[in-house]
Design an enzyme around this catalytic site. Structure first.
Site, PDB file in Angstrom:
ATOM      1  N   HIS A  44      15.005 -14.434  63.537  1.00  0.00           N
ATOM      2  CA  HIS A  44      15.464 -13.432  62.582  1.00  0.00           C
ATOM      3  C   HIS A  44      14.333 -13.018  61.636  1.00  0.00           C
ATOM      4  CE1 HIS A  44      19.471 -14.308  64.021  1.00  0.00           C
ATOM      5  NE2 HIS A  44      20.006 -13.448  63.162  1.00  0.00           N
ATOM      6  N   HIS A  62      17.854 -22.931  59.817  1.00  0.00           N
ATOM      7  CA  HIS A  62      16.404 -22.983  60.016  1.00  0.00           C
ATOM      8  C   HIS A  62      15.760 -23.842  58.942  1.00  0.00           C
ATOM      9  CE1 HIS A  62      15.337 -20.423  63.369  1.00  0.00           C
ATOM     10  NE2 HIS A  62      16.142 -19.474  62.941  1.00  0.00           N
TER      11      HIS A  62
END
Length: 256
Positions: free
Chosen positions: A156, A205
């Site tokens: 992302h 993440h």
């Protein structure tokens, strides 16, 4: 007596040429610096040297009494999911196609294809990096959104940098006003930063995943900008601002 005007005539051209070269060298140095930063982050993440750093930053975004609960009210968590969706493959693909259509309708076909190739190849690079490093996702806290790929680098964050920064650079060159250029680039940078932070906030993440995504994506976007400048100077893609294309200039017939 013959006057020597040749050096004076050449001076502006030489100054402009030197400025162009400085711009190109600056871009290449920035690409090198970002690539080096990505390599250093990857080395730390692979060797476990960033584990304490990752854990500390990840837990800072969590309720100290309950690490499974992100900081903030429920509406803020939902907002984070909305923001993170802006870095998803579907949204990025839609935005890229929308900008490509805008360029195509404006007659900038070669620039349109350049944008599609630049963003598409960046997406492939992101997938390849994930397969190469194959880092597990964080298991320190629950994941607040669905995941289905490896952790490093953050896809992302990387694809947001590749797509939004590349598109912003292309669109900014079509605008004659400096404040409009700054606005376009500023929005792209803000989106990229917010998307990366949302990935850490949602627990999907590690912070170094996002840092690597930002540096790798920015390096790719700046590299594409450098290539675009080279192609533009050789008339292989359309110039930036409207009215700068000599081929579009039409000579009006003389008045009777």
């Amino acid at each position: 007596m013959t006057r020597r005007r040749q050096p004076a005539a050449r001076a502006p051209f030489l100054r402009f040429g030197a400025w162009i070269e400085r711009r190109t060298v600056t871009l290449l140095l920035a690409v090198f610096a970002l690539g080096w930063a990505f390599a250093e982050i990857a080395d730390l993440a692979s060797g476990g040297g960033a584990h304490a750093f990752d854990e500390t930053l990840l837990l800072l975004m969590r309720n100290p009494a309950d690490p499974g609960d992100p900081l903030g009210p429920a509406w803020f968590e939902e907002l984070a999911r909305d923001v993170t969706a802006l870095g998803g493959v579907g949204i990025l693909g839609f935005v890229t196609l929308a900008v490509a259509g805008f360029l195509g309708l404006g007659g900038r076909w070669r620039t349109m294809w350049f944008v599609l190739i630049a963003t598409g190849s960046g997406q492939l690079l992101s997938f390849a990096a994930k397969r190469l490093f194959d880092r597990p996702r964080p298991d320190l806290v629950p994941h607040e959104t669905v995941i289905y790929t490896a952790s490093f680098p953050s896809g992302h964050a990387m694809m947001a940098a590749v797509t939004y920064l590349t598109l912003a650079a292309v669109l900014a060159r079509t605008q004659p006003l400096v404040r409009v250029k700054a606005h376009i680039l500023g929005v792209a940078i803000l989106l990229t930063v917010m998307i990366g932070l949302s990935r850490v906030y949602l627990g999907v993440h590690w912070p170094t995943d996002v840092l690597a995504g930002w540096t790798g994506g920015a390096a790719w976007a700046l590299g594409c900008l450098t290539v675009a400048r080279w192609l533009r100077r050789r008339r292989m893609i359309e110039p930036g601002e409207p009215g700068n294309d000599p081929s579009s200039t039409r000579v009006s017939p003389p008045e009777p």
